[in-house]
Design a protein around this motif. Structure first.
Motif, PDB file in Angstrom:
ATOM      1  N   ASP A 191       0.824  -1.211   0.000  1.00  0.00           N
ATOM      2  CA  ASP A 191       0.000   0.000   0.000  1.00  0.00           C
ATOM      3  C   ASP A 191       0.855   1.257   0.000  1.00  0.00           C
ATOM      4  O   ASP A 191       0.566   2.226  -0.714  1.00  0.00           O
ATOM      5  CB  ASP A 191      -0.936   0.002   1.211  1.00  0.00           C
ATOM      6  CG  ASP A 191      -2.053  -1.023   1.080  1.00  0.00           C
ATOM      7  OD1 ASP A 191      -2.649  -1.102  -0.009  1.00  0.00           O
ATOM      8  OD2 ASP A 191      -2.320  -1.738   2.056  1.00  0.00           O
ATOM      9  N   GLN A 195       0.985   4.021  -3.176  1.00  0.00           N
ATOM     10  CA  GLN A 195       0.679   5.436  -2.998  1.00  0.00           C
ATOM     11  C   GLN A 195       1.880   6.309  -3.352  1.00  0.00           C
ATOM     12  O   GLN A 195       1.716   7.401  -3.924  1.00  0.00           O
ATOM     13  CB  GLN A 195       0.229   5.705  -1.555  1.00  0.00           C
ATOM     14  CG  GLN A 195      -1.117   5.092  -1.204  1.00  0.00           C
ATOM     15  CD  GLN A 195      -2.245   5.600  -2.105  1.00  0.00           C
ATOM     16  OE1 GLN A 195      -2.283   6.771  -2.505  1.00  0.00           O
ATOM     17  NE2 GLN A 195      -3.176   4.715  -2.430  1.00  0.00           N
ATOM     18  N   VAL A 240      -4.243   0.053  -7.657  1.00  0.00           N
ATOM     19  CA  VAL A 240      -4.399   1.443  -7.244  1.00  0.00           C
ATOM     20  C   VAL A 240      -4.357   2.361  -8.465  1.00  0.00           C
ATOM     21  O   VAL A 240      -5.145   3.311  -8.580  1.00  0.00           O
ATOM     22  CB  VAL A 240      -3.307   1.835  -6.218  1.00  0.00           C
ATOM     23  CG1 VAL A 240      -3.272   3.341  -6.009  1.00  0.00           C
ATOM     24  CG2 VAL A 240      -3.545   1.118  -4.894  1.00  0.00           C
TER      25      VAL A 240
END
Length: 257
Positions: A191, A195, A240
């Motif tokens: 994660d 990002q 993502v």
């Protein structure tokens, strides 16, 4: 829609010794840096990876390195110019032959490990690698470390260059990679990595190891294939990106799909 290249180092298994999960990674990446036998990989395994890449429409790059199987190409070496030019030509030629047999082609060159890091700043060895690429095929693209002097040196010599950032590596405040010897140099949280790379694509910056933003101008992102977290990291990054309207696509415009 924004587009960005995602690459990984593949074809590095050797006989019964398995390195990474090429099949899973080829479902995620747009470009594959395929070993050429000098730092890793055996011909049968390399051919298998190329065949799988062809089936997935993934673009192929020659992952050339020092002649260093025992050290996985990560030991610093100082070959003569004659040796280095010959070694790089030999590796590109070998992968071109295997790629033809697999029904695909080699579109770019990405040096591996110690060679990659050395030529980023060593003008003489950089010139040798550039000479080797030009002598084989001047249409080949060179993938190089973002922010390194190599980029301008190769462009002046006539090569097209794609600058590369690393998803799983920390950066210093001035946009350089943190040495692997330092704590926190390698990142593992999918994660966090996703990002960070989303900011890179949108803003051209990554948060440095000191907390400040570092500017990194890149057109491709690498997830190291030999990391235990490689597949989950690459998969999360791609998910993502899709959620945020960023398409994964090779810098080779037409691709092979």
């Amino acid at each position: 829609m924004l587009t960005f290249d995602l690459n990984s180092d593949l074809g590095e298994s050797f006989g019964p010794w398995a390195m990474g999960d090429d099949v899973a990674m080829l479902d995620i990446v747009s470009s594959a840096n395929v070993a050429c036998g000098f730092h890793a990989g055996d011909p049968a395994g390399i051919l298998r990876t190329l065949q799988q890449a062809k089936a997935k429409g993934v673009v192929i790059g020659a992952h050339v390195g020092y002649r260093d199987l025992a050290g996985f190409g990560r030991r610093n070496m100082d070959p003569t110019s004659e040796e280095l030019v010959g070694d790089v030509i030999y590796q590109i030629g070998a992968l071109k032959g295997l790629s033809t047999a697999a029904g695909t082609r080699v579109d770019y060159v990405k040096p591996h490990g110690a060679l990659y890091n050395t030529i980023a700043f060593d003008e003489r060895q950089a010139a040798d690698v550039i000479k080797a690429i030009l002598s084989v095929d001047p249409e080949l693209v060179l993938m190089a470390l973002a922010g390194s002097p190599l980029i301008e040196q190769a462009r002046v010599a006539g090569l097209r260059v794609v600058a590369e950032a690393f998803a799983d590596r920390a950066y210093t405040a001035d946009g350089k990679l943190v040495s692997r010897r330092e704590k926190g140099a390698v990142l593992h949280d999918p994660d966090v990595v996703a990002q960070r790379m989303l900011r890179l694509v949108r803003e051209g910056v990554v948060q440095s190891i000191t907390g400040t933003d570092a500017r990194v101008e890149a057109q491709s992102i690498c997830v190291h294939g030999d990391s235990p977290d490689a597949v989950s990291m690459a998969a999360r990054l791609r998910a993502v990106f899709a959620e945020e309207g960023v398409s994964i696509r090779s810098f080779v415009a037409e691709g092979h799909a």
